[in-house]
Scaffold this motif. Structure first.
Motif, PDB file in Angstrom:
ATOM      1  N   THR A  78      40.240  48.814  76.709  1.00 57.27           N
ATOM      2  CA  THR A  78      41.645  48.928  77.129  1.00 57.27           C
ATOM      3  C   THR A  78      42.142  50.369  77.207  1.00 57.27           C
ATOM      4  O   THR A  78      43.159  50.634  77.857  1.00 57.27           O
ATOM      5  CB  THR A  78      42.556  48.161  76.155  1.00 57.27           C
ATOM      6  OG1 THR A  78      42.439  48.732  74.843  1.00 57.27           O
ATOM      7  CG2 THR A  78      42.176  46.685  76.104  1.00 57.27           C
ATOM      8  N   ARG A 125      47.943  33.912  72.680  1.00 60.57           N
ATOM      9  CA  ARG A 125      47.146  34.054  73.895  1.00 60.57           C
ATOM     10  C   ARG A 125      48.004  34.510  75.075  1.00 60.57           C
ATOM     11  O   ARG A 125      47.617  35.408  75.842  1.00 60.57           O
ATOM     12  CB  ARG A 125      46.472  32.723  74.208  1.00 60.57           C
ATOM     13  CG  ARG A 125      45.618  32.640  75.463  1.00 60.57           C
ATOM     14  CD  ARG A 125      44.331  33.426  75.372  1.00 60.57           C
ATOM     15  NE  ARG A 125      44.466  34.815  75.792  1.00 60.57           N
ATOM     16  CZ  ARG A 125      43.489  35.714  75.736  1.00 60.57           C
ATOM     17  NH1 ARG A 125      42.308  35.363  75.250  1.00 60.57           N
ATOM     18  NH2 ARG A 125      43.693  36.960  76.123  1.00 60.57           N
ATOM     19  N   GLU A 126      49.178  33.911  75.213  1.00 61.61           N
ATOM     20  CA  GLU A 126      50.070  34.256  76.323  1.00 61.61           C
ATOM     21  C   GLU A 126      50.585  35.687  76.212  1.00 61.61           C
ATOM     22  O   GLU A 126      50.667  36.403  77.224  1.00 61.61           O
ATOM     23  CB  GLU A 126      51.237  33.273  76.373  1.00 61.61           C
ATOM     24  CG  GLU A 126      50.827  31.868  76.825  1.00 61.61           C
ATOM     25  CD  GLU A 126      51.966  30.861  76.738  1.00 61.61           C
ATOM     26  OE1 GLU A 126      53.065  31.244  76.240  1.00 61.61           O
ATOM     27  OE2 GLU A 126      51.771  29.706  77.153  1.00 61.61           O
ATOM     28  N   CYS A 171      49.085  38.181  74.710  1.00 56.26           N
ATOM     29  CA  CYS A 171      47.954  39.072  75.004  1.00 56.26           C
ATOM     30  C   CYS A 171      47.755  39.196  76.514  1.00 56.26           C
ATOM     31  O   CYS A 171      47.592  40.305  77.049  1.00 56.26           O
ATOM     32  CB  CYS A 171      46.686  38.552  74.345  1.00 56.26           C
ATOM     33  SG  CYS A 171      46.606  38.830  72.559  1.00 56.26           S
ATOM     34  N   ASP A 172      47.779  38.064  77.215  1.00 55.83           N
ATOM     35  CA  ASP A 172      47.599  38.090  78.671  1.00 55.83           C
ATOM     36  C   ASP A 172      48.713  38.877  79.360  1.00 55.83           C
ATOM     37  O   ASP A 172      48.463  39.671  80.270  1.00 55.83           O
ATOM     38  CB  ASP A 172      47.572  36.659  79.216  1.00 55.83           C
ATOM     39  CG  ASP A 172      46.317  35.896  78.790  1.00 55.83           C
ATOM     40  OD1 ASP A 172      45.323  36.554  78.422  1.00 55.83           O
ATOM     41  OD2 ASP A 172      46.343  34.662  78.825  1.00 55.83           O
ATOM     42  N   LYS A 173      49.931  38.655  78.913  1.00 55.88           N
ATOM     43  CA  LYS A 173      51.095  39.314  79.507  1.00 55.88           C
ATOM     44  C   LYS A 173      51.052  40.823  79.311  1.00 55.88           C
ATOM     45  O   LYS A 173      51.493  41.592  80.186  1.00 55.88           O
ATOM     46  CB  LYS A 173      52.372  38.747  78.888  1.00 55.88           C
ATOM     47  CG  LYS A 173      53.658  39.354  79.418  1.00 55.88           C
ATOM     48  CD  LYS A 173      54.866  38.734  78.730  1.00 55.88           C
ATOM     49  CE  LYS A 173      56.169  39.381  79.215  1.00 55.88           C
ATOM     50  NZ  LYS A 173      57.345  38.783  78.516  1.00 55.88           N
ATOM     51  N   GLY A 177      48.230  42.735  78.639  1.00 54.26           N
ATOM     52  CA  GLY A 177      46.939  43.377  78.871  1.00 54.26           C
ATOM     53  C   GLY A 177      46.184  43.687  77.584  1.00 54.26           C
ATOM     54  O   GLY A 177      45.441  44.663  77.506  1.00 54.26           O
ATOM     55  N   ASP A 223      38.974  36.649  73.736  1.00 55.12           N
ATOM     56  CA  ASP A 223      38.253  37.560  74.638  1.00 55.12           C
ATOM     57  C   ASP A 223      36.981  38.064  73.972  1.00 55.12           C
ATOM     58  O   ASP A 223      35.957  38.265  74.627  1.00 55.12           O
ATOM     59  CB  ASP A 223      39.151  38.740  75.012  1.00 55.12           C
ATOM     60  CG  ASP A 223      40.387  38.299  75.771  1.00 55.12           C
ATOM     61  OD1 ASP A 223      40.223  37.729  76.861  1.00 55.12           O
ATOM     62  OD2 ASP A 223      41.505  38.502  75.270  1.00 55.12           O
TER      63      ASP A 223
END
Length: 427
Positions: free
Chosen positions: A131, A224-225, A227-229, A231, A259
């Protein structure tokens, strides 16, 4: 009854800090002298005084088939005859990695290390490398090993000693660690608001280092959401639960995918081993393919690989084992709860696959703070001490989970419940 262990403990304290090589083993939170173990036989431990204990710890999880399983023992002996360590590749590494990858639809590659601490430490470095960010989020009461950046409000042995962090860890190494309360959605959202530099969230999806405390489905989904939002990579620490709670660990019991997943304990069947795994895109950043460095002379040790490979193949060929182990865990915990209630004692119990936990509390805790506030630690210590005297070996801290193995029988469990009833009458 414990004379040789008492003497051995005094001798050990002269040459080993605290007389033990892992703090919780010192029995500080439960009192008494830790039995010094001579050998394991199936479901039992035998100490140097000859005392025999039904073992509900199973080396903190990895011994699903109990002590000295014949097939695993044979694989280890055959491999040892070829050499203890090479510091070079062997096909056993590839075979074990392939078995793990085959069971997960979102894992492509595995890197083996020698411990769970190495696995989580390396997974965080990988996440930061992927990242290009610095900060990490961890949860109070989740224990991910003793690397510097993670010794912030940890559970397990640290909680046992009432120490939320450790001297010897510079503030500069923990300033990038954001601490969040487990199962607290509002707190989790605030953590993401604090920083736009979050590389990863690391969590135990089923915490086993503050007792058995699973993350709620809602909490996992929100994590999870978020983290996705943002990055951010999600690291699921399955060092304890991997191949323990199901054939695919916690992943088999929850809807959320990590991940990066860290493994340990069980994939070595009792030998020192750990691993971290992810997609080929993420693992492509790891040396020698990428720039994120990680290495270890004993990584992929052939003896550990042989033990783990034999154990995993036995589990894969007999997946019904997990249902059987859960039935045993439920039999034990429901039996303990009943005798506690019969004696007017509050006891909260839970199971996840072959893992189980019980708290001397009137309410079920959902995070570390509640475990600390709700639980009667003095009562647990007395219970543990009396059960040891009767030949039943539970984890020596209220902050630890317990484990079933295939060679523990219903009759053994019933004997334990009967002994617990005797003890409960004295609490």
């Amino acid at each position: 009854m414990f004379e040789k262990s008492i003497n051995a403990y005094e001798e050990a304290k002269q040459v080993i800090p605290g007389g033990v090589d892992s703090p919780v083993r010192a029995f500080t939170s439960v009192g008494g002298t830790p039995p010094f173990i001579d050998r394991g036989e199936g479901a039992y431990l035998i100490d140097i005084d000859g005392n025999k204990y039904l073992d509900f710890v199973q080396s903190w999880g990895p011994l699903i088939f109990g002590h000295c399983n014949e097939e695993i023992e044979k694989a280890v002996i055959e491999t040892v005859k070829k050499g203890l360590s090479f510091g070079a590749p062997s096909v056993l590494e590839t075979e074990l990695a392939s078995e793990i990858v085959e069971m997960y639809d979102h894992i492509d590659k595995v890197r083996f290390v020698s411990s769970g601490t190495e696995a989580t430490m390396s997974a965080i470095r990988l996440a930061r490398g992927v990242t290009g960010r610095n900060d990490i989020i961890k949860f109070v009461g989740n224990y991910h090993g003793h690397s510097d950046s993670l010794l912030v409000q940890a559970g397990s042995g640290l909680a046992t000693f009432g120490t939320p962090s450790s001297p010897g860890v510079p503030a500069d190494l923990t300033k990038h660690t954001i601490v969040c309360e487990y199962n607290n959605l509002e707190d989790l959202r605030k953590c993401f608001e604090q920083s736009n530099d979050i590389a990863c969230v690391i969590m135990e999806p089923i915490a086993g280092n503050m007792g058995l405390v699973p993350a709620s489905a809602e909490f996992l989904k929100e994590c999870r959401e978020l983290c996705d939002k943002n990055g951010t990579l999600l690291i699921l620490d399955e060092v304890m639960t991997g191949f323990r709670t199901s054939l695919t660990g916690a992943h088999g019991l929850i809807d959320v995918k990590g991940d990066i997943i860290t493994f340990g304990k069980v994939i070595g069947a009792g030998m020192p081993v750990g691993a971290f795994a992810a997609s080929k895109e993420i693992m492509g950043h790891l040396s020698p393919d990428g720039a994120v460095y990680q290495a270890g002379t004993l990584s992929g040790n052939p003896v550990a690989m042989a033990a783990g490979l034999t154990s995993l193949r036995k589990l894969k060929a007999n997946p019904e084992i997990y249902e059987e182990l859960n039935k045993k865990a439920v039999r034990l915990t429901s039996g303990l709860k009943k005798v506690a209630e019969d004696n007017g004692i509050g006891l909260q119990v839970d199971t996840r696959g072959s893992m189980f936990g019980f708290f001397f509390a009137d309410k079920m805790p959902t995070n570390f703070k509640e475990v600390s506030e709700y639980c009667n630690f003095e009562r647990f210590g007395k219970f543990h001490h009396e059960m040891i005297k009767r030949g039943f070996y539970f984890a020596c801290s209220q902050y630890e989970a317990g484990f079933m193995c295939t060679v523990i029988t219903d009759e053994m469990i019933d004997e334990c419940i009967a002994a617990a009833n005797e003890v409960m009458k004295t609490l």
